[in-house]
Motif scaffolding. Structure first.
Motif, PDB file in Angstrom:
ATOM      1  N   ILE A  52       0.866  -1.211   0.005  1.00 26.13           N
ATOM      2  CA  ILE A  52       0.008  -0.127   0.132  1.00 26.13           C
ATOM      3  C   ILE A  52       0.779   1.225  -0.050  1.00 26.13           C
ATOM      4  O   ILE A  52       0.694   2.167  -0.832  1.00 26.13           O
ATOM      5  N   GLU A  53       1.862   1.208   0.874  1.00 27.39           N
ATOM      6  CA  GLU A  53       2.827   2.464   0.925  1.00 27.39           C
ATOM      7  C   GLU A  53       3.632   2.455  -0.674  1.00 27.39           C
ATOM      8  O   GLU A  53       3.785   3.837  -0.816  1.00 27.39           O
ATOM      9  N   ALA A  54       4.125   1.588  -0.945  1.00 30.86           N
ATOM     10  CA  ALA A  54       4.818   1.719  -2.144  1.00 30.86           C
ATOM     11  C   ALA A  54       3.934   1.759  -3.376  1.00 30.86           C
ATOM     12  O   ALA A  54       4.256   2.775  -4.115  1.00 30.86           O
ATOM     13  N   GLU A  55       2.890   1.608  -3.490  1.00 36.53           N
ATOM     14  CA  GLU A  55       1.860   1.944  -4.499  1.00 36.53           C
ATOM     15  C   GLU A  55       1.472   3.266  -4.208  1.00 36.53           C
ATOM     16  O   GLU A  55       1.147   4.157  -5.339  1.00 36.53           O
ATOM     17  N   THR A  56       1.546   3.839  -3.365  1.00 40.03           N
ATOM     18  CA  THR A  56       0.880   5.325  -2.825  1.00 40.03           C
ATOM     19  C   THR A  56       1.998   6.111  -3.536  1.00 40.03           C
ATOM     20  O   THR A  56       2.024   7.001  -4.063  1.00 40.03           O
ATOM     21  N   ASP A  57       3.235   5.732  -2.965  1.00 37.73           N
ATOM     22  CA  ASP A  57       4.472   6.470  -3.357  1.00 37.73           C
ATOM     23  C   ASP A  57       4.559   6.502  -5.075  1.00 37.73           C
ATOM     24  O   ASP A  57       5.023   7.426  -5.505  1.00 37.73           O
ATOM     25  N   ARG A  58       4.269   5.523  -5.544  1.00 39.81           N
ATOM     26  CA  ARG A  58       4.364   5.397  -7.110  1.00 39.81           C
ATOM     27  C   ARG A  58       3.588   6.393  -7.857  1.00 39.81           C
ATOM     28  O   ARG A  58       4.182   7.174  -8.888  1.00 39.81           O
ATOM     29  N   VAL A  59       2.431   6.683  -7.334  1.00 44.68           N
ATOM     30  CA  VAL A  59       1.558   7.748  -7.940  1.00 44.68           C
ATOM     31  C   VAL A  59       1.689   8.934  -7.341  1.00 44.68           C
ATOM     32  O   VAL A  59       1.729  10.210  -7.999  1.00 44.68           O
ATOM     33  N   THR A  60       1.904   9.206  -6.111  1.00 46.41           N
ATOM     34  CA  THR A  60       2.029  10.570  -5.662  1.00 46.41           C
ATOM     35  C   THR A  60       3.455  10.951  -5.103  1.00 46.41           C
ATOM     36  O   THR A  60       3.273  12.171  -4.742  1.00 46.41           O
ATOM     37  N   GLY A  61       4.359  10.009  -5.212  1.00 48.14           N
ATOM     38  CA  GLY A  61       5.655  10.359  -4.830  1.00 48.14           C
ATOM     39  C   GLY A  61       6.083  10.308  -3.276  1.00 48.14           C
ATOM     40  O   GLY A  61       5.066   9.959  -2.695  1.00 48.14           O
ATOM     41  N   THR A  62       6.924  10.810  -2.789  1.00 49.94           N
ATOM     42  CA  THR A  62       7.267  10.414  -1.524  1.00 49.94           C
ATOM     43  C   THR A  62       7.376  11.887  -0.351  1.00 49.94           C
ATOM     44  O   THR A  62       7.581  11.641   0.636  1.00 49.94           O
ATOM     45  N   ASN A  63       6.579  12.519  -1.143  1.00 47.90           N
ATOM     46  CA  ASN A  63       6.698  14.032  -0.517  1.00 47.90           C
ATOM     47  C   ASN A  63       5.421  14.680  -0.412  1.00 47.90           C
ATOM     48  O   ASN A  63       5.162  15.688  -0.358  1.00 47.90           O
ATOM     49  N   LYS A  64       4.449  13.864   0.417  1.00 50.66           N
ATOM     50  CA  LYS A  64       3.212  14.070   1.016  1.00 50.66           C
ATOM     51  C   LYS A  64       2.457  14.333  -0.156  1.00 50.66           C
ATOM     52  O   LYS A  64       1.105  15.133  -0.086  1.00 50.66           O
ATOM     53  N   GLY A  65       2.658  14.279  -1.225  1.00 48.01           N
ATOM     54  CA  GLY A  65       1.574  14.507  -2.565  1.00 48.01           C
ATOM     55  C   GLY A  65       0.146  13.364  -2.240  1.00 48.01           C
ATOM     56  O   GLY A  65       0.168  12.425  -1.793  1.00 48.01           O
ATOM     57  N   ILE A  66      -0.752  14.029  -3.023  1.00 44.50           N
ATOM     58  CA  ILE A  66      -1.941  13.308  -3.164  1.00 44.50           C
ATOM     59  C   ILE A  66      -2.375  12.836  -4.252  1.00 44.50           C
ATOM     60  O   ILE A  66      -1.948  13.559  -5.432  1.00 44.50           O
ATOM     61  N   SER A  67      -3.272  12.187  -4.523  1.00 40.79           N
ATOM     62  CA  SER A  67      -3.896  11.562  -5.796  1.00 40.79           C
ATOM     63  C   SER A  67      -5.615  10.840  -5.503  1.00 40.79           C
ATOM     64  O   SER A  67      -5.703  10.191  -4.471  1.00 40.79           O
ATOM     65  N   PRO A  68      -6.450  11.303  -6.414  1.00 37.62           N
ATOM     66  CA  PRO A  68      -7.616  10.843  -6.367  1.00 37.62           C
ATOM     67  C   PRO A  68      -7.913   9.363  -6.967  1.00 37.62           C
ATOM     68  O   PRO A  68      -8.774   8.503  -6.923  1.00 37.62           O
TER      69      PRO A  68
END
Length: 459
Positions: A52-68
Motif C-alpha cells: 500500500i505504501e509503495a503503490e501510494t508513493d508510485r503515483v503521488t511521490g514520497t513528499n506528501k503528494g495526493i491523488s484521487p
C-alpha cells in the motif's frame, strides 16, 4: 466485523494519500490481493501494508503528494462479512511538501465523490478531545446527508480526554443527534504500534476500558464496537432499507435491456435501410457536436484550454487587435503624405476649404488600408486552423468507422478550404475607398455649397 489484521499504514501527518477501496470477502482461507498485481496473493499482512505504501508513493511521490486514483485491495478471510470499505484522506488545510495550494478543495472533492452515493454508509470520524461542533467530518456528512440517515458518528481517542471530562452526551446521542448514533473507539497509541501490539490485544484493551471506565457506566454497551454487534446491526438494517430501491433500479435496467434485445431479434446487419439510418444519425450527430463546440453549448466543458468557438473569439478580440497594434505607424510621415496629396490634388490652384478633397482622402486611406491586409490574412489562417481542429475533435466519435471518419474529415475540411480561398480573395481585393461596398464613405462636402461661378472667376 473486520479482519483482525494490522495492514493499514499508520504514522504522523497525512498517511492516507490515495483512496483505498477495501473489499472484504468471506472465505475459508485468509489472504489478500491487489488489483494492480492480481497474480500475487499476499498471506503476510506486513507485506500488504508495504505494498500500500509503495503503490501510494508510485503515483503521488514520497513528499506528501495526493491523488484521487484509488488503490483496490481485496481481503479474503473467514472472519469478515462481504463488505466494501473506502478509506479516505483526512481534511488538510495547510499544504506541505508536494501538496498543491488547493489541497483542502481537492480532498473535499475526493471525499464528496464517494460519500454522495445514496447506497453508502458514512463513518464520520472525530477525536473525543475535539469539539464536536467543529468536526469537518460531520460537517461534510451533513452536506450530503442532511437528515443524518446514512451517517454513523465514530468517536476516537476516548482514553485521551482531559481528566474530569467524558463523551457521555455524545455517545448517548444527545449533543448532535444522528439516526444511527455514535460508536466509541479507543485507538492504539504510537507506543502500542511500535511495540507490535496486535489487533486482538487492542480490542481486549478497548473492552476493558469501556467496562471499567466510570464515565461508561451509563453508556449503553452498544456504543463500543468491541463490546457489541451494533456495527453489524447497522449494516444489516442499511442493506434492508436500500434493497427495495436497488431492486427497483435493477428491474428498470432489466426492462430496458429486454426492450433493446427485442429490437435486435430481427436485426439483419446487411439491411441497407439500417445502414443508411445509422449513417445519417452519425453524420447528424457530428453536425450537432460541431455546432455546440463553436456556439459554446456543449455538454462537456474543457477546463484545461480554450477550444472551438472560445478560441476563435480570442483570435478576433485579442490576437487580431494585437497584430494591429504591432503595425508600424509614423505620424510625421503620414502628415507629410496628407499635405502632399492635398497640394497635388489642387495643382496650381490655391488650397482652400475646410475639408480634405475626396481624391486625397481616398489616396491616403487606401494606402493605410493596404497595411491591414497581412494581419487580416493571418487572422483568417488562425480561424481556419481552429475550425479544422474542431472538425477532428468532433470526428473522434467515429473512431469505430475509420473510413467514415476519414471521408467526413476530408469533405468538411475541403469545404472549409474553399471558403478560406474566397475569404482571402475578398480580403485581398477590397474595393477602392468610396466605391460601392467599400465601407468607407466619401468625405462630406462643405455646407453651404460653393458657388461654381465664383470658382471659375478665381481660376
Amino acid at each position: 466485523f473486520l479482519p483482525s489484521r494490522d495492514f493499514l499504514p499508520r504514522g504522523s501527518g497525512i498517511v492516507t494519500r490515495r483512496p483505498l477501496i477495501l473489499q472484504l470477502i468471506f472465505s475459508k482461507t485468509e489472504y489478500a490481493e491487489f488489483l494492480h498485481c492480481k497474480s500475487k496473493k499476499f498471506t503476510d499482512f506486513d507485506e500488504v501494508r508495504q505494498e500500500i505504501e509503495a503503490e501510494t508513493d508510485r503515483v503521488t511521490g514520497t513528499n506528501k503528494g495526493i491523488s484521487p486514483v484509488p488503490i483496490n485491495l481485496r481481503v479474503y478471510s473467514p472472519h469478515v462479512l462481504n463488505l466494501t470499505l473506502i478509506d479516505l484522506p483526512g481534511i488538510t488545510k495547510v499544504p506541505v511538501g508536494d501538496q498543491p495550494q488547493d489541497i483542502e478543495f481537492q480532498i473535499r472533492e475526493m471525499i464528496l465523490q464517494f460519500i454522495s452515493r445514496e447506497s453508502s454508509l458514512i463513518l464520520a470520524v472525530t477525536p473525543a478531545n475535539m469539539d464536536l461542533a467543529n468536526s469537518d467530518a460531520l460537517k461534510m456528512a451533513k452536506e450530503v446527508d442532511p437528515q443524518g440517515l446514512r451517517t454513523i458518528g465514530v468517536i476516537t481517542k476516548l482514553d485521551l480526554m482531559d481528566e474530569g471530562t467524558d463523551a457521555r452526551d455524545v455517545l448517548e446521542n444527545k449533543l448532535l443527534p444522528l439516526r444511527r448514533g455514535y460508536i466509541g473507539v479507543v485507538n492504539r497509541s504510537q507506543k502500542d504500534i511500535d511495540g507490535k501490539k496486535d489487533i486482538r490485544a487492542a480490542l481486549a484493551a478497548e473492552r476493558k476500558f469501556f467496562l471499567s471506565h466510570p464515565a461508561s457506566a451509563c453508556v449503553p454497551l452498544g456504543s463500543s464496537c468491541s463490546v457489541s454487534p451494533v456495527p453489524r446491526q447497522q449494516l444489516t438494517n442499511h442493506i434492508r432499507e436500500t434493497l427495495p430501491s436497488l431492486r427497483s433500479k435493477l428491474q428498470s435496467q432489466l426492462l430496458s435491456l429486454e426492450k433493446e434485445v427485442e429490437e435486435y431479434k430481427n436485426f439483419r446487419p446487411d439491411d441497407p435501410a439500417r445502414k443508411t439510418k445509422a449513417l445519417l444519425q452519425m453524420v447528424q450527430q457530428f453536425g450537432v457536436d460541431f455546432e455546440k463546440r463553436i456556439e459554446g453549448s456543449g455538454d462537456q466543458v474543457d477546463t484545461l484550454e480554450l477550444s472551438g468557438g472560445a478560441r476563435i473569439n480570442r483570435i478576433f478580440h485579442e490576437r487580431f487587435p494585437f497584430e494591429l497594434v504591432k503595425m508600424e505607424f509614423d505620424e510625421k510621415d503620414l502628415r507629410r503624405e496628407i499635405s502632399y496629396a492635398i497640394k497635388n490634388i489642387h495643382g496650381v490652384r490655391q488650397v482652400t476649404g475646410l475639408f480634405t478633397p475626396d481624391l486625397a482622402f481616398e489616396a491616403i486611406v487606401k494606402k493605410q488600408v493596404v497595411k491591414l491586409k497581412e494581419p487580416c490574412l493571418k487572422c483568417v489562417d488562425l480561424v481556419i486552423q481552429e475550425l479544422i481542429n474542431t472538425v477532428r475533435q468532433c470526428t473522434s466519435k467515429l473512431g469505430s468507422y475509420p473510413r467514415l471518419r476519414e471521408e467526413t474529415e476530408r469533405i468538411v475540411t475541403t469545404h472549409i478550404r474553399e471558403r478560406e480561398g474566397k475569404t482571402k480573395d475578398q480580403v485581398s481585393s477590397r474595393p477602392a475607398p468610396g466605391a460601392p461596398g467599400a465601407g468607407i464613405a466619401p468625405s462630406p462636402k462643405p455646407w453651404p455649397p460653393s458657388d461654381p461661378a465664383a470658382h471659375r472667376h478665381r481660376a
